[in-house]
Design a protein around this motif. Structure first.
Motif, PDB file in Angstrom:
ATOM      1  N   GLU A 122      14.605  48.868 -27.985  1.00 35.16           N
ATOM      2  CA  GLU A 122      13.226  49.327 -27.861  1.00 35.16           C
ATOM      3  C   GLU A 122      12.789  49.048 -26.447  1.00 35.16           C
ATOM      4  OE1 GLU A 122       8.735  49.246 -28.606  1.00 35.16           O
ATOM      5  OE2 GLU A 122       9.776  47.352 -28.779  1.00 35.16           O
TER       6      GLU A 122
ATOM      7  N   PRO B  10       9.636  48.864 -24.038  1.00 37.14           N
ATOM      8  CA  PRO B  10       8.175  48.913 -23.969  1.00 37.14           C
ATOM      9  C   PRO B  10       7.715  49.582 -22.677  1.00 37.14           C
ATOM     10  CG  PRO B  10       8.925  46.730 -23.364  1.00 37.14           C
ATOM     11  CD  PRO B  10      10.160  47.531 -23.699  1.00 37.14           C
TER      12      PRO B  10
ATOM     13  N   THR C  23       3.912  40.799 -25.334  1.00 41.82           N
ATOM     14  CA  THR C  23       4.381  42.096 -25.845  1.00 41.82           C
ATOM     15  C   THR C  23       5.820  42.352 -25.410  1.00 41.82           C
ATOM     16  OG1 THR C  23       2.114  42.947 -25.688  1.00 41.82           O
ATOM     17  CG2 THR C  23       3.871  44.582 -25.882  1.00 41.82           C
TER      18      THR C  23
ATOM     19  N   SER D 168       9.179  42.563 -27.887  1.00 39.96           N
ATOM     20  CA  SER D 168      10.015  43.765 -27.847  1.00 39.96           C
ATOM     21  C   SER D 168      11.454  43.418 -27.461  1.00 39.96           C
ATOM     22  CB  SER D 168       9.415  44.760 -26.848  1.00 39.96           C
ATOM     23  OG  SER D 168      10.325  45.795 -26.574  1.00 39.96           O
TER      24      SER D 168
ATOM     25  N   SER E  67      14.929  43.925 -29.535  1.00 41.86           N
ATOM     26  CA  SER E  67      16.085  44.634 -28.961  1.00 41.86           C
ATOM     27  C   SER E  67      17.349  43.787 -29.036  1.00 41.86           C
ATOM     28  CB  SER E  67      15.810  45.035 -27.508  1.00 41.86           C
ATOM     29  OG  SER E  67      14.901  46.112 -27.450  1.00 41.86           O
TER      30      SER E  67
END
Length: 375
Positions: free
Chosen positions: A147, A149, A157, A161, A165
């Motif tokens: 993922e 971001p 955040t 993320s 991952s």
């Protein structure tokens, strides 16, 4: 059968040159990979792409799973046969495209559910499904599902993320299994935060991959921030495995990344620019739509041996762009891809000779001089 391996032949500072060995041929590094999103490098024949000096192409998992579908490509003999490219292919995992669909996706620990941009149909991508699709395509280098971001984002955040991952990286490794001759690359995340990048690299090395990508850059953070990450991030990765910077970039991004230890890059820029009337040359960027080229009998770049420069004038290229003739995108894309591969060949030779700093200084000096004077 040749197994997947990487040989370093020379270094110059942090920069490296070598060869990635695959059953489908050797990839000279540093390597630039033209992007063949939907099983084609737009406006180019595969043999023309090879003629520019490309050793490997990139294919796009997200686009190919939607159309014509990975299952159909597998039935037709795999991606290499389907698109008439017998040399190595790297496929991305689909994670980046799904990131750009933030408004039509649902993200969970399991994976991502999203709506197709083509017909709105619902699809699910997980680490396991991404590995299955890339196996059906038959690509030589498979990317772990991650993922990515969008930046800027706060550390909390980015950390959340990145850790997702890394869990997905382990699941990708487990689902990939044992596939002799095929390689799986892990993807480092962590935004522009050193501690998070190091944590990500440590986890990827624990899992163990055939190569390592630096993801989550070239997504809007700017060149200065990207270079500051590349000043340390490649050093967190194993020196005996290829390092791939995803989605980069402009020629000066490439030169800066190679000087910082990057071995592989990809970008849609040379082909996309070619279709919009932009040519990349040793003297910087040329906009062929400008009226100054209308009566100019000279080539884009007299030192370039591509068909556009060898056989056509700026005046002709200006005319066919204005007339919206298909040959415009074909010639400018060929030129741009040729320029990019010439740049890579120059970087490889400079590193091998221990002359990289002189090459980089000359590269910037020629660009600073700007385009040739109008007639």
């Amino acid at each position: 059968m040749t197994q997947f391996s990487f040989t370093l032949s020379a270094t110059d500072g942090a920069a490296r040159t070598g060869v990635i060995h695959t059953p489908r041929g050797e990839i000279r590094t540093p390597a630039f990979m033209p992007v063949g999103t939907a099983a084609t490098v737009k406006a180019m024949l595969p043999e023309s792409v090879r003629a520019t000096g490309a050793d490997i192409l990139l294919g796009n998992t997200y686009h190919l799973m939607l159309r014509p579908t990975a299952e159909r490509i597998a039935r037709l003999g795999g991606l290499h046969k389907f698109m008439n490219w017998e040399r190595p292919i790297l496929t991305d995992s689909g994670g980046f495209q799904v990131m750009s669909l933030a408004s039509v996706r649902k993200l969970t620990e399991e994976g991502v559910t999203f709506s197709s941009h083509i017909d709105g149909s619902k699809h699910h991508l997980s680490p396991e499904r991404s590995m299955e699709i890339q196996k059906l395509l038959g690509s030589d280098i498979v990317m772990a599902f991650d993922e990515c971001p969008a930046l800027p984002a706060d550390d909390a955040t980015v950390a959340k993320s990145m850790r997702l991952s890394m869990r997905w990286a382990q699941r990708s490794r487990d689902a990939f299994g044992d596939r002799p001759g095929h390689a799986l690359f892990g993807i480092m995340q962590g935004g522009v935060t050193r501690d998070l990048r190091e944590e990500s690299a440590t986890k990827l090395k624990e899992i163990g991959f055939d190569g390592y990508a630096i993801g989550g850059l070239a997504v809007g953070e700017g060149q200065e921030a990207m270079f500051s990450v590349l000043d340390y991030a490649p050093g967190f990765l194993p020196a005996d495995k290829p390092r791939y910077l995803m989605g980069v970039g402009k020629p000066d991004d490439i030169v800066g990344a190679v000087a910082r230890g990057i071995d592989m890059m990809d970008c849609v820029l040379p082909s996309r620019s070619g279709r919009t009337g932009q040519a990349w040359t040793r003297r910087g960027q040329i906009n062929i739509k400008n009226a100054r080229h209308m009566d100019d009998p000279r080539p884009l770049d007299e030192a370039c041996s591509c068909p556009a420069c060898r056989n056509y004038s700026r005046a002709y290229l200006h005319h066919v762009f204005k007339a919206q003739e298909m040959i415009s995108g074909m010639l400018l894309t060929w030129h741009n891809l040729h320029y990019y591969q010439d740049l890579m060949a120059g970087l490889r030779a400079a590193i091998a000779a221990g002359q990289l700093s002189a090459f980089v200084a000359d590269f910037h000096a020629q660009r600073a001089a700007g385009d040739i004077d109008p007639l």
